[in-house]
Design an enzyme around this catalytic site. Structure first.
Site, mmCIF file in Angstrom:
data_model
loop_
_atom_site.group_PDB
_atom_site.id
_atom_site.type_symbol
_atom_site.label_atom_id
_atom_site.label_comp_id
_atom_site.label_asym_id
_atom_site.label_seq_id
_atom_site.Cartn_x
_atom_site.Cartn_y
_atom_site.Cartn_z
ATOM 1 N N LYS A 47 0.857 -1.181 0.000
ATOM 2 C CA LYS A 47 0.000 0.000 0.000
ATOM 3 C C LYS A 47 0.893 1.231 0.000
ATOM 4 O O LYS A 47 1.696 1.430 0.911
ATOM 5 C CB LYS A 47 -0.893 -0.002 1.234
ATOM 6 C CG LYS A 47 -1.744 1.263 1.337
ATOM 7 C CD LYS A 47 -2.778 1.151 2.418
ATOM 8 C CE LYS A 47 -3.590 2.426 2.521
ATOM 9 N NZ LYS A 47 -4.596 2.355 3.580
ATOM 10 N N LYS A 92 -2.154 -1.488 -3.847
ATOM 11 C CA LYS A 92 -3.022 -0.325 -3.783
ATOM 12 C C LYS A 92 -2.207 0.939 -3.844
ATOM 13 O O LYS A 92 -1.214 1.023 -3.131
ATOM 14 C CB LYS A 92 -3.784 -0.382 -2.455
ATOM 15 C CG LYS A 92 -4.650 0.802 -2.164
ATOM 16 C CD LYS A 92 -5.254 0.660 -0.793
ATOM 17 C CE LYS A 92 -6.048 1.916 -0.478
ATOM 18 N NZ LYS A 92 -6.558 1.921 0.854
#
Ligand code: PBG
Length: 338
Positions: A209, A262
């Site tokens: 992330k 992400k």
């Protein structure tokens, strides 16, 4: 020998024409390397407390915060399109936030109410709970902030996250999705889930992330932006590629059942890397800013929203994503159903 065209330019000396495979719609269908089904989508939804409430989100055209009853009603429709997976993001009222995110453990809070309602009405869906402090934290950070230094405290935070995961499991969540990027949190969560008897609850780890500006609309939707500083001391540096595999491997070794990349579009190289190395399924999160870009460009009549959307979905699948989290989920499912 090449023959000559009318204009005098040489033609192909070998009749190899890749275009033959594109000549007919049925051929293109037959040789397509990538396919997408609504069973591969997880729809991230925003929940607010109340009854029969729908609050449109300015920065995410077409998305709203919904009260649990209304969300349940809408799921009846989305389910008929094949959408069985929902990631829940509760909007916590400002007066319920504190620096330890205490509200995240409240048995009578918005999240447990929502899980109960949805599971009662729809036993056939899978629910994913976000594990991080930010929606509950008065500091807007994913972890506990040291009041003196401003540091995000790793080891103190993962104890809380493990409690949060066990609570959500007890409330009926199917999967927990730690999105906080603290070190060692997957092991802490996995151990705590085991010792509290929640063997079947899966962990979808936000492994790679990145500290991204593409989360802007999401933070507006939940009013969860950091009150001071940024998230660069725990989320990944967008300049790094090899480090993503290091993070994913740690999570897999610690017991993650699925790993995630992400944001999505600017990180397809990371999706491809993880897919080639990972022993567990790879998910990608097509985040709020990616959705907003297409929606606002469509509103400005700069592009065809539906076609752009589908092109992005196939790019995730082509890069290797097994699962896609996207705010487009209902639109994609509708498109695929036609
Ligand atoms: C919170 C969380 C964020 C998103 C999912 N979980 C925001 C953040 O890390 O600041 C972003 C999702 C999106 O932008 O669609 N830990």
């Amino acid at each position: 020998m090449n023959s000559k065209t009318k204009s005098g330019l040489p033609t192909l000396n070998q009749p190899i024409r890749p275009r033959r495979l594109r000549y007919h719609e049925a051929l293109r269908e037959m040789v397509a390397e990538t396919h997408l089904s609504s069973s591969q989508l997880i729809y991230p939804v925003f929940v607010c407390s109340g009854n029969n409430l729908e609050e449109p989100i300015r920065s995410l055209p077409g998305q709203s915060r919904l009260s649990p009853d209304l969300l349940s009603k809408k799921i009846s429709h989305w389910k008929s399109l094949g959408l069985k997976h929902y990631a829940l993001f509760p909007k916590i009222e400002e007066n319920k936030k504190d620096s330890f995110g205490t509200e995240s453990l409240n048995d009578n809070g918005l999240l447990p109410q929502t899980i109960k309602r949805l599971k009662d009405d729809h036993p056939d869906i899978c629910l994913y709970g976000d594990i991080a402090l930010d929606p509950y934290s008065s500091d807007g950070h994913d972890g506990i902030v040291d009041a003196k230094t401003g540091e995000i405290l790793n080891d103190e935070t993962i104890e809380l996250l493990a409690q949060m995961a066990a609570k959500q499991a007890q409330w009926g969540i199917d999967w927990v999705a730690p999105s906080d990027m603290m070190d060692g949190r997957i092991a802490a969560i996995r151990n705590h889930l085991e010792t509290t008897g929640h063997y079947d609850v899966g962990i979808l780890a936000y492994s790679a992330k990145y500290a991204s500006a593409f989360y802007g609309p999401f933070r507006e939707a939940l009013d969860s932006a950091p009150k001071s500083g940024d998230k660069k001391t725990y989320q990944m540096d967008p300049r790094n590629r090899r480090e993503a595999w290091r993070e994913a491997l740690l999570d897999i070794e610690q017991g993650a059942d699925m790993v995630m990349v992400k944001p999505g579009l600017p990180y397809l190289d990371i999706v491809a890397d993880l897919k080639s190395k990972s022993s567990v399924p790879v998910a990608v999160y097509n985040v709020s800013g990616e959705y907003a870009m297409i929606k606002f460009a469509e509103q400005a009549k700069a592009l065809d929203g539906k076609k752009t959307m589908m092109e992005c979905m196939y790019s995730f699948r082509r890069a290797g994503a097994d699962v896609i989290l996207t705010y487009f989920a209902p639109e994609v499912a509708e498109f695929l159903a036609k």
